[in-house]
Design a protein around this motif. Structure first.
Motif, PDB file in Angstrom:
ATOM      1  N   ARG A  11       5.803  -4.910   5.615  1.00 39.47           N
ATOM      2  CA  ARG A  11       5.038  -4.367   4.472  1.00 39.47           C
ATOM      3  C   ARG A  11       3.573  -4.742   4.651  1.00 39.47           C
ATOM      4  NH1 ARG A  11       3.768  -6.096  -0.909  1.00 39.47           N
ATOM      5  NH2 ARG A  11       5.030  -7.987  -0.697  1.00 39.47           N
ATOM      6  N   LEU A  12       2.719  -3.728   4.753  1.00 36.97           N
ATOM      7  CA  LEU A  12       1.285  -3.938   4.896  1.00 36.97           C
ATOM      8  C   LEU A  12       0.604  -3.782   3.545  1.00 36.97           C
ATOM      9  CD1 LEU A  12       0.630  -1.787   8.096  1.00 36.97           C
ATOM     10  CD2 LEU A  12       0.800  -4.262   7.978  1.00 36.97           C
ATOM     11  N   LYS A  13      -0.407  -4.610   3.305  1.00 34.68           N
ATOM     12  CA  LYS A  13      -1.214  -4.464   2.105  1.00 34.68           C
ATOM     13  C   LYS A  13      -2.144  -3.270   2.308  1.00 34.68           C
ATOM     14  CE  LYS A  13      -0.064  -8.241  -0.298  1.00 34.68           C
ATOM     15  NZ  LYS A  13       0.396  -8.245  -1.692  1.00 34.68           N
ATOM     16  N   ARG A  14      -2.015  -2.266   1.439  1.00 36.92           N
ATOM     17  CA  ARG A  14      -2.779  -1.043   1.619  1.00 36.92           C
ATOM     18  C   ARG A  14      -4.049  -0.984   0.764  1.00 36.92           C
ATOM     19  NH1 ARG A  14       0.171   2.586   4.544  1.00 36.92           N
ATOM     20  NH2 ARG A  14       2.304   1.925   4.954  1.00 36.92           N
ATOM     21  N   GLY A  74      -5.637  -6.400   5.879  1.00 34.22           N
ATOM     22  CA  GLY A  74      -5.631  -7.557   6.759  1.00 34.22           C
ATOM     23  C   GLY A  74      -4.506  -8.515   6.448  1.00 34.22           C
ATOM     24  N   GLN A  75      -3.575  -8.096   5.556  1.00 34.29           N
ATOM     25  CA  GLN A  75      -2.436  -8.930   5.194  1.00 34.29           C
ATOM     26  C   GLN A  75      -1.142  -8.133   5.364  1.00 34.29           C
ATOM     27  OE1 GLN A  75      -3.021 -11.114   1.400  1.00 34.29           O
ATOM     28  NE2 GLN A  75      -5.025 -10.136   1.353  1.00 34.29           N
ATOM     29  N   ALA A  76      -0.054  -8.846   5.667  1.00 42.47           N
ATOM     30  CA  ALA A  76       1.233  -8.172   5.850  1.00 42.47           C
ATOM     31  C   ALA A  76       2.368  -9.159   5.642  1.00 42.47           C
ATOM     32  CB  ALA A  76       1.319  -7.553   7.244  1.00 42.47           C
ATOM     33  N   ARG A  94      -1.933 -13.175   7.545  1.00 43.27           N
ATOM     34  CA  ARG A  94      -3.279 -12.776   7.131  1.00 43.27           C
ATOM     35  C   ARG A  94      -4.212 -12.808   8.332  1.00 43.27           C
ATOM     36  NH1 ARG A  94      -6.966 -16.698   6.444  1.00 43.27           N
ATOM     37  NH2 ARG A  94      -8.112 -15.547   4.865  1.00 43.27           N
ATOM     38  N   ASN A  95      -5.455 -12.354   8.092  1.00 41.82           N
ATOM     39  CA  ASN A  95      -6.481 -12.249   9.140  1.00 41.82           C
ATOM     40  C   ASN A  95      -6.118 -11.201  10.185  1.00 41.82           C
ATOM     41  OD1 ASN A  95      -9.078 -13.119   9.921  1.00 41.82           O
ATOM     42  ND2 ASN A  95      -8.215 -14.252  11.646  1.00 41.82           N
ATOM     43  N   LEU A  96      -5.429 -10.140   9.727  1.00 38.79           N
ATOM     44  CA  LEU A  96      -5.148  -9.010  10.618  1.00 38.79           C
ATOM     45  C   LEU A  96      -6.355  -8.083  10.659  1.00 38.79           C
ATOM     46  CD1 LEU A  96      -1.528  -8.192   9.385  1.00 38.79           C
ATOM     47  CD2 LEU A  96      -2.143  -9.098  11.629  1.00 38.79           C
ATOM     48  N   PRO A  97      -6.452  -7.216  11.662  1.00 42.52           N
ATOM     49  CA  PRO A  97      -7.550  -6.246  11.694  1.00 42.52           C
ATOM     50  C   PRO A  97      -7.546  -5.386  10.432  1.00 42.52           C
ATOM     51  CG  PRO A  97      -6.365  -6.266  13.780  1.00 42.52           C
ATOM     52  CD  PRO A  97      -5.563  -7.092  12.825  1.00 42.52           C
ATOM     53  N   GLU A  98      -8.686  -5.277   9.786  1.00 44.05           N
ATOM     54  CA  GLU A  98      -8.777  -4.484   8.553  1.00 44.05           C
ATOM     55  C   GLU A  98      -9.011  -3.019   8.918  1.00 44.05           C
ATOM     56  OE1 GLU A  98     -11.550  -6.256   5.864  1.00 44.05           O
ATOM     57  OE2 GLU A  98     -10.684  -8.256   6.092  1.00 44.05           O
ATOM     58  N   THR A  99      -7.971  -2.402   9.419  1.00 41.54           N
ATOM     59  CA  THR A  99      -8.067  -1.043   9.918  1.00 41.54           C
ATOM     60  C   THR A  99      -7.415  -0.046   8.969  1.00 41.54           C
ATOM     61  OG1 THR A  99      -7.369   0.408  11.730  1.00 41.54           O
ATOM     62  CG2 THR A  99      -5.931  -1.434  11.218  1.00 41.54           C
ATOM     63  N   ARG A 100      -7.868   1.195   9.064  1.00 44.25           N
ATOM     64  CA  ARG A 100      -7.225   2.262   8.280  1.00 44.25           C
ATOM     65  C   ARG A 100      -6.008   2.812   9.014  1.00 44.25           C
ATOM     66  NH1 ARG A 100     -12.397   5.928   6.223  1.00 44.25           N
ATOM     67  NH2 ARG A 100     -13.440   4.285   5.007  1.00 44.25           N
ATOM     68  N   ALA A 101      -5.919   2.505  10.296  1.00 44.49           N
ATOM     69  CA  ALA A 101      -4.797   3.001  11.107  1.00 44.49           C
ATOM     70  C   ALA A 101      -3.580   2.115  10.878  1.00 44.49           C
ATOM     71  CB  ALA A 101      -5.197   3.025  12.586  1.00 44.49           C
ATOM     72  N   LEU A 102      -3.020   2.186   9.671  1.00 43.24           N
ATOM     73  CA  LEU A 102      -1.936   1.280   9.296  1.00 43.24           C
ATOM     74  C   LEU A 102      -0.659   1.540  10.086  1.00 43.24           C
ATOM     75  CD1 LEU A 102      -2.460   1.100   5.421  1.00 43.24           C
ATOM     76  CD2 LEU A 102      -3.280  -0.448   7.197  1.00 43.24           C
TER      77      LEU A 102
END
Length: 259
Positions: A75-78, A84-86, A46-54
């Motif tokens: 697996r990224l949370k979309r 910001g989670q994976a 968690r606490n990953l960059p909350e980006t749209r560029a998954l």
């Protein structure tokens, strides 16, 4: 050639983020449940960059975690609220354990990653053992989901086990130590003499740039709050005045205020 604008510091092809001098990274969070201590192949991040560029984020995670062993699935949370989670699944448990210890707190795009073992075994991990193991895994998962409401909500915490896996700085179920409170613009002042007035404190703290106000606490003559315009300005005052002797007998304690 300039790097594509969707790439972030810490990603392949980009330089690692440079920490700002004097800036302390935020301490580990206090989770709602104790982090799992049973090693498994899948890590929850968690606490990953909350980006749209998954796609770019997935590539960055793959490049980072592949240094510790074969990564079989990411697996990224979309969902917007869960960005910001994976989950990162390794072929070997030892690889996941090494990655957890080595990458914990690594600042991807300036945000320190919070990593723990996954609470649930992933389908990809079960699939490595064959179709029969995968189907048995799915059956058990469905059974656990059906019985989840019967389990007690409170879990006993084995503090020693948590510290052994995540380190002594991973605080669960306890107040965060004052020295680990993340920097912010408000200071908490303790051990003041009973006769200390707002004017006296203001004169002491306003010598530092960015001073806004002093707030005394009704009924508590030994503590106060001092606010600055920015956390950096508050940090300068904190560093200069912590352990300052406001009287020959009284040494004040200055920390960041908890929010």
């Amino acid at each position: 050639m300039n790097a594509p604008t969707h790439m972030m510091p810490g990603m392949p092809g980009m330089p690692p983020p440079i920490p700002m001098p004097g800036v302390v990274p935020p301490p580990p969070r206090i989770p709602k449940l104790p982090p799992p201590t049973e090693p498994c192949q899948t890590l929850y991040i968690r606490n990953l960059p909350e980006t749209r560029a998954l796609t770019a984020l997935e590539s960055a995670l793959k490049a980072l975690f592949s240094q510790f062993g074969e990564v079989v699935h990411i697996r990224l949370k979309r969902n917007i609220s869960l960005r910001g989670q994976a989950f990162v699944t390794f072929k070997e448990v030892d690889s996941a354990t090494k990655a957890l210890k080595e990458v914990q707190g690594f600042p991807l795009s300036g945000k320190p990653m919070d990593i723990q073992y996954s609470r649930n075994r992933s389908d990809k991990a079960a699939e490595l053992e064959g179709e029969e193991a995968l189907q048995e895994h799915k059956r058990k998962r469905a059974e656990e989901k059906a019985n989840r409401h019967k389990k007690p909500k409170d879990e006993k915490v084995d503090a020693a086990a948590v510290a052994a896996v995540y380190g002594p700085g991973y605080y669960y179920g306890a107040a965060m130590p004052e020295d680990m409170v993340p920097p912010n613009s408000i200071l908490f002042v303790q051990n003041l003499p009973p006769e200390t007035t707002e004017a006296v404190l203001a004169a002491l703290f306003q010598q530092f740039q960015g001073f806004k106000e002093v707030r005394l606490v009704p009924g508590k003559s030994d503590i106060a709050f001092v606010e600055y315009e920015s956390e950096m300005q508050a940090g300068v005052a904190k560093q200069s005045l912590n352990k300052f002797k406001i009287t020959p007998e009284k040494e004040i304690k200055v920390t960041y205020a908890k929010k």
